[in-house]
Scaffold this motif. Structure first.
Motif, mmCIF file in Angstrom:
data_model
loop_
_atom_site.group_PDB
_atom_site.id
_atom_site.type_symbol
_atom_site.label_atom_id
_atom_site.label_comp_id
_atom_site.label_asym_id
_atom_site.label_seq_id
_atom_site.Cartn_x
_atom_site.Cartn_y
_atom_site.Cartn_z
ATOM 1 N N GLU A 161 0.823 -1.224 0.000
ATOM 2 C CA GLU A 161 0.000 0.000 0.000
ATOM 3 C C GLU A 161 0.852 1.266 0.000
ATOM 4 O O GLU A 161 0.343 2.380 0.066
ATOM 5 N N TYR A 162 2.176 1.071 -0.082
ATOM 6 C CA TYR A 162 3.099 2.214 -0.057
ATOM 7 C C TYR A 162 4.136 2.130 -1.179
ATOM 8 O O TYR A 162 5.323 2.397 -0.976
ATOM 9 N N GLY A 163 3.702 1.718 -2.366
ATOM 10 C CA GLY A 163 4.581 1.782 -3.533
ATOM 11 C C GLY A 163 5.581 0.652 -3.671
ATOM 12 O O GLY A 163 6.523 0.753 -4.453
ATOM 13 N N VAL A 164 5.392 -0.437 -2.905
ATOM 14 C CA VAL A 164 6.306 -1.577 -2.972
ATOM 15 C C VAL A 164 5.557 -2.753 -3.627
ATOM 16 O O VAL A 164 4.433 -3.047 -3.212
ATOM 17 N N PRO A 165 6.147 -3.429 -4.614
ATOM 18 C CA PRO A 165 5.419 -4.503 -5.295
ATOM 19 C C PRO A 165 5.406 -5.806 -4.490
ATOM 20 O O PRO A 165 5.752 -6.868 -4.997
ATOM 21 N N GLN A 166 5.048 -5.732 -3.232
ATOM 22 C CA GLN A 166 5.100 -6.895 -2.330
ATOM 23 C C GLN A 166 4.081 -6.756 -1.210
ATOM 24 O O GLN A 166 3.988 -5.701 -0.571
ATOM 25 N N LYS A 167 3.336 -7.858 -0.978
ATOM 26 C CA LYS A 167 2.438 -7.879 0.183
ATOM 27 C C LYS A 167 3.294 -8.279 1.379
ATOM 28 O O LYS A 167 3.712 -9.433 1.492
ATOM 29 N N ARG A 168 3.618 -7.331 2.195
ATOM 30 C CA ARG A 168 4.492 -7.590 3.348
ATOM 31 C C ARG A 168 3.935 -6.785 4.509
ATOM 32 O O ARG A 168 3.959 -5.550 4.470
ATOM 33 N N GLU A 169 3.400 -7.467 5.495
ATOM 34 C CA GLU A 169 2.793 -6.760 6.633
ATOM 35 C C GLU A 169 3.786 -6.710 7.784
ATOM 36 O O GLU A 169 4.286 -7.751 8.220
ATOM 37 N N ARG A 170 4.024 -5.536 8.277
ATOM 38 C CA ARG A 170 4.957 -5.361 9.384
ATOM 39 C C ARG A 170 4.387 -4.344 10.379
ATOM 40 O O ARG A 170 3.728 -3.383 10.001
ATOM 41 N N VAL A 171 4.667 -4.587 11.670
ATOM 42 C CA VAL A 171 4.233 -3.656 12.712
ATOM 43 C C VAL A 171 5.301 -2.584 12.879
ATOM 44 O O VAL A 171 6.479 -2.915 13.060
ATOM 45 N N PHE A 172 4.896 -1.341 12.813
ATOM 46 C CA PHE A 172 5.802 -0.230 13.105
ATOM 47 C C PHE A 172 5.376 0.403 14.413
ATOM 48 O O PHE A 172 4.193 0.692 14.614
ATOM 49 N N MET A 173 6.347 0.598 15.296
ATOM 50 C CA MET A 173 6.099 1.325 16.537
ATOM 51 C C MET A 173 6.933 2.591 16.473
ATOM 52 O O MET A 173 8.152 2.511 16.252
ATOM 53 N N VAL A 301 13.842 -4.161 5.916
ATOM 54 C CA VAL A 301 12.639 -3.347 5.813
ATOM 55 C C VAL A 301 12.684 -2.726 4.412
ATOM 56 O O VAL A 301 13.732 -2.195 4.019
ATOM 57 N N PRO A 302 11.591 -2.796 3.638
ATOM 58 C CA PRO A 302 11.645 -2.199 2.306
ATOM 59 C C PRO A 302 11.968 -0.697 2.399
ATOM 60 O O PRO A 302 11.266 0.047 3.093
ATOM 61 N N PRO A 303 13.047 -0.249 1.747
ATOM 62 C CA PRO A 303 13.423 1.168 1.856
ATOM 63 C C PRO A 303 12.275 2.123 1.525
ATOM 64 O O PRO A 303 12.115 3.144 2.204
ATOM 65 N N VAL A 304 11.474 1.794 0.523
ATOM 66 C CA VAL A 304 10.396 2.717 0.131
ATOM 67 C C VAL A 304 9.330 2.809 1.233
ATOM 68 O O VAL A 304 8.818 3.895 1.529
ATOM 69 N N LEU A 305 9.016 1.685 1.865
ATOM 70 C CA LEU A 305 8.052 1.719 2.977
ATOM 71 C C LEU A 305 8.620 2.564 4.125
ATOM 72 O O LEU A 305 7.937 3.428 4.692
ATOM 73 N N MET A 306 9.904 2.332 4.440
ATOM 74 C CA MET A 306 10.541 3.095 5.516
ATOM 75 C C MET A 306 10.576 4.581 5.168
ATOM 76 O O MET A 306 10.392 5.434 6.050
ATOM 77 N N TRP A 307 10.819 4.882 3.896
ATOM 78 C CA TRP A 307 10.856 6.289 3.479
ATOM 79 C C TRP A 307 9.530 6.964 3.825
ATOM 80 O O TRP A 307 9.521 8.093 4.349
ATOM 81 N N HIS A 308 8.415 6.295 3.565
ATOM 82 C CA HIS A 308 7.106 6.897 3.842
ATOM 83 C C HIS A 308 6.922 7.152 5.348
ATOM 84 O O HIS A 308 6.385 8.191 5.743
#
Ligand SMILES: C[S@@+](CC[C@H](N)C(=O)[O-])C[C@H]1O[C@@H](n2cnc3c(N)ncnc32)[C@H](O)[C@@H]1O
Length: 317
Positions: A161-173, A301-308
């Motif tokens: 849901e953040y520009g990464v071509p992968q279904k990868r669910e991770r918890v961010f705190m 961690v996918p860099p693009v997800l982390m960037w967001h």
């Protein structure tokens, strides 16, 4: 510039994301106002990849040997603390959660937070963290972070849901020392478009026999089941299933994603795994073996997800 300390930095997925300033699939992810003043991991191969790709240097070190008071002052602590013991994939041996040695490593983050009191922290972990130990591990972890002096926002984010071509669910705190910051922060909103797997594939890999399963492996698989287990052969028009750290050992009888090219099955090359994880094309992995590359890439961690996530934090500082 906000100063970052990165524990469990691996090959640097989170770190690439928080720094920004890279291209991925035709989009430029702007440089963000962060600089890394300290990074460490105890995997020599991940550290080798890390140091091939950044101008600052990461240290090969067990975080349990780090003296918190010796760390440089920093504004943000990062930690994708080891997740094996929390993951639902790791059912054998059963999930031990925080009682397991590896599950205890998040205490090392807590130790640093207590001593250094940075303004923020960002911790990341697998979805299984939410249910580990009969749902007791996660509240315990939140409590520990709170007792270190932090207000916490957490959210389960799906990389697709953040520009990464992968279904990868991770918890961010995301932890905030100051209530004003906590009050202002919002997790990034999901993007309207999904990126299909086909954009992450490398046509070159179709020409290399070493990525294809042998006819013998395919026959073996067909003896066990009439046809390929659905969900494992990836739909090129959709985001890919989760890329794990054991892709090196992917078999046709496991659950890892594979590709069907014409009538044949193949695994992803490490470069494709890195693309699916949203590492930019100029991020180099080649100085270690394929197996070590898959491991470091799958752990990242996918860099693009982390960037967001980092960009959302940059908006409140
Ligand atoms: C989930 S990965 C982190 C990935 C990284 N944040 C990234 O985005 O690329 C967890 C990392 O913890 C490291 N690790 C495990 N035990 C450790 C320890 N005792 N000391 C330091 N690092 C450790 C592993 O080598 C692995 O790289």
């Amino acid at each position: 510039m906000l100063r970052v300390t990165s524990l469990f930095c691996g090959c640097g997925g989170m770190d690439k994301g928080i720094l920004g300033g890279f291209d991925y699939l035709g989009h430029y992810y702007a440089k963000l106002p962060f600089e890394i003043v300290y990074a460490a991991d105890n995997d020599p191969y991940a550290i080798k990849i890390y140091n091939d790709n950044f101008t600052h240097h990461a240290e090969l070190k067990d975080v349990r040997d780090i003296m918190a008071h010796e760390l440089p002052d920093h504004d943000i602590l990062l930690g994708g603390f080891p997740c094996q013991s929390f993951s639902i994939v790791a059912q054998n041996p059963p999930r031990l959660g925080y009682k397991d040695e590896k599950g205890k490593l998040f205490f090392e983050m807590v130790k640093v937070l207590k001593e250094k009191q940075p303004r923020f922290f960002i911790a990341e972990n697998v979805k299984g963290l939410l249910s580990a130990n009969n749902k007791q591990a996660f509240p315990m972890i939140l409590r520990e972070f709170e007792q270190a002096g932090y207000h916490i926002h957490y959210k389960l984010l799906n990389a697709s849901e953040y520009g990464v071509p992968q279904k990868r669910e991770r918890v961010f705190m995301v932890g905030f020392r100051d209530f004003d910051d906590y009050f202002k922060f919002q997790f990034p909103s999901m993007l309207p478009e999904r990126v299909p797997l086909k954009f992450a594939l490398d046509a070159q890999a179709n020409l290399d026999e070493k990525w294809f399963f042998s006819p013998k492996a395919v026959e073996g698989m067909l003896r066990v089941r009439a046809k390929m287990n659905k969900g494992r052969v990836q739909d090129l028009e959709q985001p890919c299933n989760t890329i794990s750290a054991h892709l090196a050992k992917v078999s046709l009888n496991g659950t890892d994603p594979v590709l069907m090219i014409g009538e044949r099955y193949r695994r992803f090359s490490p470069r494709e795994a890195a693309n699916i994880q949203s590492f930019p094309l100029d991020f180099q992995f080649d100085s270690v073996s394929d197996n070590r590359q898959y491991r470091a890439i799958g752990n990242a961690v996918p860099p693009v997800l982390m960037w967001h996530v980092a960009n959302a934090l940059a908006e409140i500082v």
